[in-house]
Design a protein around this motif. Structure first.
Motif: not given
Length: 137
Positions: A17, A20, A22, A24, A26, A32-34, A101
């Motif tokens: 991303h 933003s 980050v 991500e 999944q 899911s973690y950013r 994460a």
């Protein structure tokens, strides 16, 4: 650095991303973690950041705005991002990414503590060292 353990979850999807800032991750269980690029960058596993032993780490600063400009897979076990500051020598194993994460709060706190201990501002530009004056021991 530990290699892959059988219980390290491997992400089923990875999304950059850029806006933003980050990454991500999944996972198959739907979680899911950013992970902020800045966190990835300051905890880069590369020798340039980690040094070649305890106490040899180079504290990374001024990375709040850093972005990932390219992301390559390394075998089936890691990712190698290229950051906007030109850093591209970090090989992020699934272990490390899982760690980043799931332990973000702890790692941020540790990073901010290190900055404070060193009396360095998080946004201070990194001193530019040319390879000629490198830290080769």
């Amino acid at each position: 650095m530990s290699g892959l353990t059988p219980d390290t979850p491997v992400p089923t999807g990875v999304v950059v991303h850029a806006v933003s800032r980050v990454l991500e991750l999944q996972y198959a269980n739907g979680n899911s973690y950013r992970v902020p690029f800045e966190l990835m960058r300051v905890y880069s596993p590369s020798a340039e950041v980690r040094g070649h032993g305890p106490g040899q780490e180079t504290l990374q600063t001024g990375k709040r705005e850093v972005t990932i400009t390219a992301l390559e897979g390394v075998g089936n076990y890691a990712l190698q991002p290229t950051f906007s500051d030109g850093h591209n020598t970090g090989i992020y194993s699934w272990d490390l990414l899982w760690d980043l994460a799931t332990r973000q709060d702890e790692l941020w706190a540790e990073y901010l503590d290190k900055l404070q201990a060193a009396g360095v501002d998080r946004d201070a530009p990194m001193p530019v060292s040319s390879p000629a004056h490198g830290h080769r021991h």
